[in-house]
Design an enzyme around this catalytic site. Sequence first.
Site, short mmCIF file in Angstrom:
data_model
loop_
_atom_site.label_atom_id
_atom_site.label_comp_id
_atom_site.label_asym_id
_atom_site.label_seq_id
_atom_site.Cartn_x
_atom_site.Cartn_y
_atom_site.Cartn_z
N ALA A 193 -5.69 -9.98 1.70
CA ALA A 193 -4.69 -8.98 0.80
C ALA A 193 -3.53 -9.51 0.33
O ALA A 193 -2.57 -9.24 0.02
CB ALA A 193 -3.71 -8.51 2.23
N ARG B 14 -2.71 -3.14 -11.16
CA ARG B 14 -2.91 -1.83 -11.35
C ARG B 14 -2.87 -0.85 -11.00
O ARG B 14 -2.41 0.41 -11.50
CB ARG B 14 -4.16 -1.49 -11.78
CG ARG B 14 -5.61 -2.07 -12.90
CD ARG B 14 -6.88 -1.77 -13.18
NE ARG B 14 -7.80 -2.62 -11.92
CZ ARG B 14 -9.12 -2.66 -12.18
NH1 ARG B 14 -9.91 -1.42 -11.73
NH2 ARG B 14 -9.40 -3.41 -10.90
N LYS C 194 0.45 -3.46 -3.15
CA LYS C 194 -0.83 -2.13 -3.60
C LYS C 194 -1.65 -1.93 -1.90
O LYS C 194 -0.91 -0.50 -1.12
CB LYS C 194 -2.26 -3.04 -4.49
CG LYS C 194 -3.44 -2.11 -3.82
CD LYS C 194 -4.44 -1.94 -4.36
CE LYS C 194 -5.51 -3.52 -4.23
NZ LYS C 194 -6.35 -4.01 -5.54
N GLY D 38 -10.11 -16.40 -5.49
CA GLY D 38 -10.76 -16.00 -5.95
C GLY D 38 -11.18 -15.88 -3.62
O GLY D 38 -10.84 -16.21 -2.87
N ASN E 260 -7.87 0.64 -6.25
CA ASN E 260 -7.24 -0.35 -7.41
C ASN E 260 -6.04 0.06 -8.01
O ASN E 260 -5.40 -0.42 -8.81
CB ASN E 260 -8.18 -0.90 -8.55
CG ASN E 260 -9.09 -1.42 -7.88
OD1 ASN E 260 -9.38 -2.36 -7.04
ND2 ASN E 260 -10.78 -1.09 -7.62
N TYR F 215 19.90 25.76 11.35
CA TYR F 215 19.77 24.64 11.71
C TYR F 215 20.58 23.37 12.87
O TYR F 215 21.29 24.00 13.50
CB TYR F 215 20.57 23.05 10.32
CG TYR F 215 20.52 21.41 10.79
CD1 TYR F 215 19.45 20.50 10.87
CD2 TYR F 215 21.48 20.80 11.31
CE1 TYR F 215 19.66 19.75 10.83
CE2 TYR F 215 21.72 19.76 11.51
CZ TYR F 215 20.74 19.08 11.15
OH TYR F 215 20.61 17.73 11.72
N ASN G 258 18.82 32.07 23.11
CA ASN G 258 18.93 32.48 21.65
C ASN G 258 19.55 32.56 20.54
O ASN G 258 20.56 32.36 20.55
CB ASN G 258 18.28 34.17 21.53
CG ASN G 258 18.05 34.77 20.31
OD1 ASN G 258 16.19 35.40 20.17
ND2 ASN G 258 19.02 35.26 19.37
C1 UD1 Z 1 -15.12 -7.64 -5.56
C2 UD1 Z 1 -16.82 -8.39 -4.70
C3 UD1 Z 1 -17.78 -7.47 -5.36
C4 UD1 Z 1 -17.42 -6.51 -5.11
C5 UD1 Z 1 -16.13 -5.61 -5.10
C6 UD1 Z 1 -15.97 -3.79 -4.21
C7 UD1 Z 1 -16.54 -10.76 -5.27
C8 UD1 Z 1 -16.38 -11.62 -5.57
N1 UD1 Z 1 -17.04 -9.48 -5.58
O1 UD1 Z 1 -14.85 -7.76 -6.85
O2 UD1 Z 1 -19.03 -8.15 -5.51
O3 UD1 Z 1 -18.74 -5.48 -5.92
O4 UD1 Z 1 -15.40 -6.79 -4.45
O5 UD1 Z 1 -14.95 -3.72 -4.53
O6 UD1 Z 1 -15.98 -11.20 -4.03
N2 UD1 Z 1 -8.24 -11.37 -2.64
C9 UD1 Z 1 -7.41 -11.86 -1.89
N3 UD1 Z 1 -7.70 -13.83 -2.48
C10 UD1 Z 1 -8.34 -13.69 -4.18
C11 UD1 Z 1 -9.26 -12.96 -4.51
C12 UD1 Z 1 -9.19 -11.60 -4.00
O7 UD1 Z 1 -6.88 -12.15 -1.12
O8 UD1 Z 1 -7.57 -15.22 -4.35
C13 UD1 Z 1 -8.47 -10.32 -1.91
C14 UD1 Z 1 -8.06 -8.33 -2.95
O9 UD1 Z 1 -6.92 -8.71 -2.68
C15 UD1 Z 1 -8.70 -7.69 -2.59
C16 UD1 Z 1 -9.87 -8.19 -1.86
O10 UD1 Z 1 -10.12 -9.80 -1.88
O11 UD1 Z 1 -8.27 -7.47 -1.52
C17 UD1 Z 1 -11.32 -8.03 -3.30
O12 UD1 Z 1 -10.72 -8.80 -4.66
P1 UD1 Z 1 -10.84 -8.10 -5.80
O13 UD1 Z 1 -10.59 -8.67 -6.34
O14 UD1 Z 1 -10.28 -6.64 -6.67
O15 UD1 Z 1 -12.76 -8.33 -6.35
P2 UD1 Z 1 -13.65 -7.12 -7.21
O16 UD1 Z 1 -13.42 -7.97 -8.71
O17 UD1 Z 1 -13.34 -6.18 -6.93
CA CA Z 2 -11.49 -4.30 -6.36
#
Ligand code: UD1
Ligand code: CA
Length: 452
Positions: A15, A21, A28, A84, A232, A354, A365
């Site tokens: 999270a 977005r 979010k 990531g 998103n 109210y 009543n």
């Molecule tokens: C990710 C998947 C993708 C999949 C898609 C489905 C990866 C690399 N890719 O892509 O294969 O099809 O979800 O929706 O996993 N988050 C963190 N920390 C970070 C990055 C992300 O907590 O450093 C959390 C975000 O808050 C979110 C989730 O991880 O809840 C997914 O991250 P997001 O950046 O939305 O991944 P996608 O690019 O959508």
């Molecule tokens: Ca996503």
Amino acid sequence: MQQARDRRSLAVVLAAGEGTRMKSRRPKVLHEVAGRSMLGHALAAAAALDEIAVVIGAGRDDVAAEARRQRPGAQIFVQEKQLGTAHAVLAARAAFASGVDDIVVLFADTPLVRAETIAALRAALAEGAAVAVLAFEAADPHGYGRILCDSEGRPVAIREEKDASEAERACRLCNAGLMAIAGAKALALLDGIDAANAQKEFYLTDIVARAAAAGLGTRLVVAAEEEVLGVNDRVQLARAEAVAQERLRRAAMLGGATLIAPQTVFLSYDTQIGRDVTIEPGVVIGPGVAIADGATIHAYSHLEGAAVGERATVGPYGRLRPGARLAAEAKVGNFVEIKAADIGVGAKVNHLTYIGDASVGAHSNIGAGVITCNYDGFFKYRTVIGENAFIGSNSALVAPVTIGDGAYVGSGSVVTKNVSADALAVARGRQMEKAGWAESFRRVQKAKKSAK
Ligand code: UD1
Ligand code: CA
């Protein structure tokens, strides 16, 4: 082989993403679907797991607070920089370093995933897989990671859109994001992931290729696209809401309630609806509502934090606010607002009223336009009305005040003192009459007018 239920399990809920977005001041994952935060939905789906770790962004105290509210034992981990999804899972390293059997990674922005689906991912681990990936057939795969499988249909890699070749992009089997990882293998697999990709991020999805290369078992679990819908932006939020409402309406109807126009009725994640309940068009039900058997909610009513007793009726255009409790066969009619009040068995509050911070005894009543004056600008006070009482129309009951059992209050009264049981209280100007006054008034006025 160990049964899934005997295995110690941990959910890691991601999270920490920015959610830019959404264009919102609110994080979010705190935006709501069917009356509960998306984070709350993810935590509820993982309720069967032994432990929960939530990975949040730096300074997100509100997200941590919501996680603890929804799941008091949740461990919170802060991911300082969003490098990531693999990096995010590793932020919760301390939660699994000491050893768990199943790790299930969930996204807090994917609120419609069902507990059964999580169980299916865990079952794949129990059957020997090191990594189980949740997949779906995307109507439009754009933006998703594509799942590459071997000739036997086992996943061997996941390719993010930005790293995929033309041929790989044509694949419609996509990664939903959720994953189950065998705890014993998790650290070795995750620690080896690097950021050598188009986005320079540590991709959780790389775990599949690493597991396959190490000769470990990988498995796919396939879900319907609507179940893994990721939110998103607010268009997707509305889509998730629509799916959630569809599920809730269906469950209510299969449970024995009649929804005359189900598309127009909005329920909450925790709405309880008994059998033979009828809900007419345009009804909105917020969190914390229970409706007992045989009750009717007429059109365009709004309920939140309220209990409706058996065979009670509300509306049309009724409003039940938090703490409204209607006993069996109570009637709350049109343009009536009830807040923090008990309405007794068979009591009637039928028109334009109210009732707040009050109790109304059985079979009393309440006439049209009655108001409990419960607030002086600083404090709230209670009104207590006994059983079988009759409050005449357009009366104001100035709290704190008690109306005894069986008492009558004359219409148009402003009641500031307690009324004894079985008494009549009248608190308004006395009616007087001047015989012939109107007739003589007209005569005088007409004479004045003709003299002009
Ligand atoms: C990710 C998947 C993708 C999949 C898609 C489905 C990866 C690399 N890719 O892509 O294969 O099809 O979800 O929706 O996993 N988050 C963190 N920390 C970070 C990055 C992300 O907590 O450093 C959390 C975000 O808050 C979110 C989730 O991880 O809840 C997914 O991250 P997001 O950046 O939305 O991944 P996608 O690019 O959508
Ligand atoms: Ca996503």
